[in-house]
Design an enzyme around this catalytic site. Structure first.
Site, PDB file in Angstrom:
ATOM      1  N   THR A 182      -9.238  13.586  18.318  1.00 54.87           N
ATOM      2  CA  THR A 182     -10.645  13.850  18.696  1.00 54.87           C
ATOM      3  C   THR A 182     -11.611  13.123  17.821  1.00 54.87           C
ATOM      4  OG1 THR A 182      -9.696  15.841  19.839  1.00 54.87           O
ATOM      5  CG2 THR A 182     -12.263  15.519  19.436  1.00 54.87           C
ATOM      6  N   LYS A 191     -12.761  13.983  26.109  1.00 55.40           N
ATOM      7  CA  LYS A 191     -12.359  14.976  25.301  1.00 55.40           C
ATOM      8  C   LYS A 191     -13.138  16.040  24.558  1.00 55.40           C
ATOM      9  CE  LYS A 191      -9.474  17.325  22.463  1.00 55.40           C
ATOM     10  NZ  LYS A 191      -8.636  18.215  22.546  1.00 55.40           N
ATOM     11  N   LYS A 195     -16.854  20.494  13.793  1.00 54.01           N
ATOM     12  CA  LYS A 195     -16.742  19.129  13.917  1.00 54.01           C
ATOM     13  C   LYS A 195     -17.000  18.650  15.269  1.00 54.01           C
ATOM     14  CE  LYS A 195     -13.125  16.872  14.920  1.00 54.01           C
ATOM     15  NZ  LYS A 195     -11.938  16.432  15.310  1.00 54.01           N
TER      16      LYS A 195
END
Lengths: 313, 313, 313, 313
Positions: free
Chosen positions: B115, B191, B260
């Site tokens: 990711t 994603k 994040k």
């Protein structure tokens, strides 16, 4: 429940739809939710008298053998249970002060199905309590189609003995009844926060679809992937496709009612000093949506705010 | 794919797990996601060479017949496909510059499962393109248990011919592969926004549970009702119960990784000037959560911010 | 400071603008802020060599006796002090790596005037430290007109001895120098948060003006009242009238720079896990503003988002 | 205004404080704002009758020659002007229904100084209009010390002829009167949004101070710099130092009143579908502040939320 009506004396074999537990029910409020709910009460064999602010809405039910009252008090007196299903606090207070409080028999039960404020629920507790009337909250989840199909989910709270007494009424309108606490206010809070969760899901989908759309991903394909995997839930399937396709009509639940619900959530938080920043965000986005796209759109239009900001067509 | 290894020459009857489409695969990054993914590639009959920053993590895979490289280049050269599965942009860039870009054969494929940011994906496109190397993004949804059980959902984008070529690798790690576009960046955005939707659901549940809890509703009963009706989806069932019970350990996905991901979402929006206010809210709540509850907690701890603000025990 | 130029040998009586404390200064970056700052250094008697990415910008300064370097290193070597004033981290890093780090004499001082990230300031500390070069941060508040009029406010932090050494440079560009700490990073944080306070004031005025405007109050009269009473401060007077009149050109500070500053604020918060919800709001509104009104507008255009949402003409 | 009191007959030379334009004034509400305002009316030579919910608060005024009514109607009938200064909508409605509407003479003026909702102002317009009574809104800016020092800023709106008539009253309580429109609602909106601007400044300062504090900058020095330069305005000087020093007592304006004002702002926005995200943020932070630090603190405590989140001592 010591009613001695003929239908009760004759019992179930005589009238195929009558069973033990049938009640005399007043039903006030025949909007697109209330009308099918009342119809399901009749279908379940209850003896129903209806009232609506605009009487014409009651006509279709007449054919099904329902009594239509022109005055609130006529739909309320002599009942075991009185159900109310209206749009907001204001409409409910109009009914309360227009005859419900005065005419409801001592010991009879007011079952409030409406999505109203915590303050309103507290007021109902207080006012019915003063008069020896019982009161429970029994808001419902589901759109008009679900009401028609007897697929509503009913969340109920209040005195367990009272809930037991009105159980046949609650069973008649939905596919399941969940008792959530002893205090009528609790079911209201559960309903308010449930609607908040739906709006939150719509806002989230709106932002996600706006972003992926800007990167050239097909929103429909994207939502199909998500709602067949991690988010395979009715709320996401139902609203996800509307949002992906940007179809905000037909209107299942109007945007101003969505704004009303956001306000109820925020007010419930204020009452206990609980900050709810996501509820505030939904409130603000819903206002933006109504300002730009009008009042006659489905509340899923909240997602269009993100689409517009992203410059999606 | 002009490999001439003995196993290929002998074909499927000799080795029961070998079939057409088996590939020589380098797998870089053996964290709690990468390790079971690599194991599933082996189980599916691919010829796998692994590399990890800390070599000890590769030991368990040795027994399964995997080759362990001590240098990145040794895991990359001579492969058909190189998969990477690391924590963030920084880790991936370290691998890129540490040998991947230099050693990956012309025509071989880098499959990026991590990711990472849109900017990183753009950089990968550019750098691999310069060198005649193929590149696709194939991030995965699912927690470590799902990786082990081969239950990941794989979202992939890039050149369709390249995706076709690596299909046997993608099939080996999950329960389904969804092609979301021709540009590798698109799967990254899908994603990132998928993780955003999960975080949004957690924030919403956190606020809802905090509110109903303050009104005396039992959070567990409340979540059981919702996740068996409107929100009967894996994400809500999985995280809803953690949030209702306020159980933020064991850690499936650490809070700083959740932060994040919120940053990746916001950055993706910045790249196209798409405002994402709910992503900003998640960002801020996640920071508050980490400030108060530390880094070694599951990212569902975002819900604890609302519980604390509400004064729930 | 062992300079032996003729002007120094002859002393102050010979050249009326030369006094003790005059320094050899390199000035890199001649944008609409840097150019007047460099001009003021010359006017104060310092010996200035300038460099700019596009050399044409240096022409007007040539007439004032300034040396123009075509290579960064030529503006840096042999200086006492090198000042940099550029748009962002990227521009500053380009200068650093393009000769500043290599050519700056040991013991010389890099004075960074730019509004850059905390991470950049940390990098500057580290890199200059390694090379025995001194480094202080001295960002400035004020728009180009203020720079020209020597009315900037300078906020400075770093080693007190170094600050003392470069004081004549700092005095030359503004109306006041405020030392805010011993760590260069601190002045950057003070600058970043100062710009945040300005943006916050603009967002607040935008919402207030949108609201009163919708109720038929004249925004100009409203802002005149406020800025002559409770909010009688330069920031409110300056931006309040732009917002009341919806005049977003001419551009003093471009919207994308305002977005950059919001990002610096949020990043500074992330670095210490400090949630900054108002900074996030500014970030999102600034993105919305740029998406709708383009990049070539003053950052006060953030207020136009509220005006548009309110449907003001 | 056909008063025939001796002081009027004798005219100005006899009583140095009497001038033309003196009026018979009823003043309702003697809180920490109302009491000094009433005192200033007396000092200016008006003939004042006061009423307060708790009569003891009127005692100090008795010595100054004021009449004290024990019933609302006794403070209202026979007056030229009746001023009200109470905490919120509820307190004002209690006064309205407790005698003000009934006893106010036809043609007399109700001057509403309270910070009340737009809906309340609309109700006042309607109810006074029905009865041939005049009504203007004249909310004030300033804390109790300013009220005592006759330093309030008065914002007024309504029928210009009526404003002209009550001008001597408005002049008596402040340092300046600003007419903001013809509709009484407009001054309420101006006041509500003015308080919003103050709260926005406090939230901004709270976040900025939390951030710089975490980077080791001295908050007091930081605020001193800002409030002597860009933000040299009373609001910033006044609240900035409280926030820098984290001194939230003594209480000038209680946090729940700050929350009330945020709610008024949001409600005013709802009335015109104007989204106000910064008002929502203030609302949520104020709730968090009250939840954590209680109700008996100054509303500047909103800044403490940021300080706590940042982990400042």
């Amino acid at each position: 429940m010591q009613r001695m009506s003929i239908s009760n004396l004759l019992g179930g074999w005589f009238h195929p739809f009558r069973r033990r537990g049938h009640l005399k029910v007043g039903f006030l409020g025949l909007g697109n939710m209330g009308e099918p709910m009342a119809a399901n009460l009749i279908a379940a064999g209850h003896q129903v008298t209806v009232w609506n602010r605009t009487a014409a809405k009651a006509e279709p039910l007449k054919e099904r053998g329902v009594k239509v009252a022109t005055e609130i008090k006529d739909a309320v007196q002599n009942q075991d249970v009185v159900c109310t299903m209206v749009a907001d606090d204001h409409a409910l207070r109009t009914i309360l002060e227009g005859g419900l409080l005065e005419a409801l028999p001592k010991g009879a039960v007011h079952v409030s199905h409406s999505t109203v404020s915590v303050a309103m629920a507290e007021e109902l507790k207080r006012e019915h309590g003063k008069r020896g009337q019982a009161f429970i909250s029994a808001p419902v989840f589901g759109r008009p189609e679900a009401a028609q199909a007897k697929k509503l989910f009913v969340v109920v709270s209040g005195d367990p003995a009272v809930i037991e007494k009105v159980k046949p009424v609650l069973d008649a309108i939905g596919q399941g009844v969940t008792v959530i606490g002893n205090d009528p206010v609790q079911a209201n809070v559960a309903k308010i926060s449930g609607n908040f969760l739906i709006a939150a899901a719509m806002e989230a989908m709106g932002e996600a679809v706006a972003l992926v759309g800007r990167y050239g991903v097909d929103p429909v394909q994207y939502m199909e992937f998500l709602t067949s995997t991690l988010f395979a839930a009715p709320v996401y399937k139902n609203y996800g496709m509307k949002i992906a396709k940007q179809e905000y009509v037909p209107v299942g639940f109007k945007a101003p009612l969505g704004l009303k619900d956001a306000k109820l959530m925020i007010a419930a938080g204020e009452g206990k000093y609980v900050p709810l920043p996501l509820a505030s965000l939904i409130h603000d986005q819903m206002i933006t949506a109504i300002a730009h796209f009008g009042e006659d759109v489905d509340w899923s239009v909240i997602a269009k705010v993100s689409a517009e900001h992203a410059g999606l067509k």
